[in-house]
Scaffold this motif. Structure first.
Motif, PDB file in Angstrom:
ATOM      1  N   ALA A  10       0.826  -1.211   0.000  1.00 38.44           N
ATOM      2  CA  ALA A  10       0.000   0.000   0.000  1.00 38.44           C
ATOM      3  C   ALA A  10       0.859   1.260   0.000  1.00 38.44           C
ATOM      4  N   LYS A  11       0.395   2.268  -0.713  1.00 35.63           N
ATOM      5  CA  LYS A  11       1.140   3.534  -0.826  1.00 35.63           C
ATOM      6  C   LYS A  11       0.536   4.644   0.020  1.00 35.63           C
ATOM      7  N   THR A  12      -0.788   4.616   0.220  1.00 34.43           N
ATOM      8  CA  THR A  12      -1.454   5.696   0.937  1.00 34.43           C
ATOM      9  C   THR A  12      -2.197   5.165   2.158  1.00 34.43           C
TER      10      THR A  12
ATOM     11  N   GLU B 230      -5.430   3.391   1.193  1.00 31.73           N
ATOM     12  CA  GLU B 230      -5.250   2.017   0.744  1.00 31.73           C
ATOM     13  C   GLU B 230      -5.086   1.067   1.929  1.00 31.73           C
TER      14      GLU B 230
ATOM     15  N   VAL C 222      -8.430   0.047   3.794  1.00 32.47           N
ATOM     16  CA  VAL C 222      -9.274  -0.928   3.118  1.00 32.47           C
ATOM     17  C   VAL C 222      -9.156  -2.308   3.757  1.00 32.47           C
TER      18      VAL C 222
END
Length: 230
Positions: free
Chosen positions: A54-56, A59, A62
């Motif tokens: 995940a980058k953010t 994300e 979730v």
């Protein structure tokens, strides 16, 4: 089982880049969900892989949106804080062990069996009671500590509860309260007085009651075997 309280971080905007601390927080939640049986082993592995990629912050969220921790509060704990005093009648009047130092030093440490009541007296001397590796045969343990021109130190594992009642007369009586997250964890009560002396009780960092850890590990192992079909 670490029994320390963690402060929840302030919510971050979903579009912000995720930090290592953000990933660690989500991974901890997923690990708890696995131990509680909310996730299967395969689901846990898949989500952890997604967390690492995940980058953010959005994300990351979730992967926990269907878990209690994803909402405004964590699920209510299934335990109550340890009472400030031991159960009436649970602790005998007579001590199981006396630790006395008069112009000398005395200690109890290592792998030893802790009784329900321990009396410690330091008269112009020093006493050390180290419960960090002790075998707890009872859930409630009382340490009566009296120091007169002396010093008494009590150390406990990090995953027990610790309570204290006492005071100092031109001396120092200090007990660092501790709450375990395990309802079956031992509770250590330190009572007494420091007269021109010192009584101190606090957790010993890095030391845990082994049987509590074993119980948690067995729960995780059972969950894994169940979901793997063994």
């Amino acid at each position: 089982m670490d029994l320390q309280k963690h402060t929840e971080p302030a919510p971050a905007a979903p579009e912000l880049r995720a930090s290592d601390a953000d990933r660690d927080r989500i991974a901890d939640i997923l690990r708890e969900a696995l131990a509680e049986g909310r996730l299967t082993a395969d689901e846990h592995a898949e989500r952890v892989e997604g967390v690492l990629a995940a980058k953010t912050v959005g994300e990351l969220e979730v992967f926990i949106r269907d878990l209690p921790a994803a909402h405004g509060h964590r699920a209510a704990p299934a335990f109550a804080a340890a009472p400030s005093r031991p159960t009436v009648g649970a602790i005998p009047v007579d001590p199981d062990d006396n630790v006395v130092a008069v112009f000398s030093s005395a200690m109890r440490k290592g792998r030893w069996r802790a009784g329900r009541r321990i009396h410690a007296y330091a008269i112009f001397g020093s006493v050390e009671i180290d419960l960090s590796e002790a075998l707890f045969e009872y859930q409630q343990v009382v340490v009566k500590a009296v120091s007169v021109f002396g010093n008494i130190e009590v150390r406990v594992p990090e995953n027990v509860s610790l309570r204290g009642t006492g005071g100092g007369v031109l001396g120092n009586f200090e007990v660092a309260p501790l709450d375990s997250s395990d309802p079956d964890a031992p509770v250590v009560y330190v009572d007494g007085w420091a007269v021109l002396g010192n009584v101190e009780a606090r957790p010993k960092r890095g030391k845990l009651v082994a049987d509590i850890l074993d119980r948690v590990q067995r729960k995780v192992d059972r969950s894994l075997r169940k979901h793997l079909g063994h």
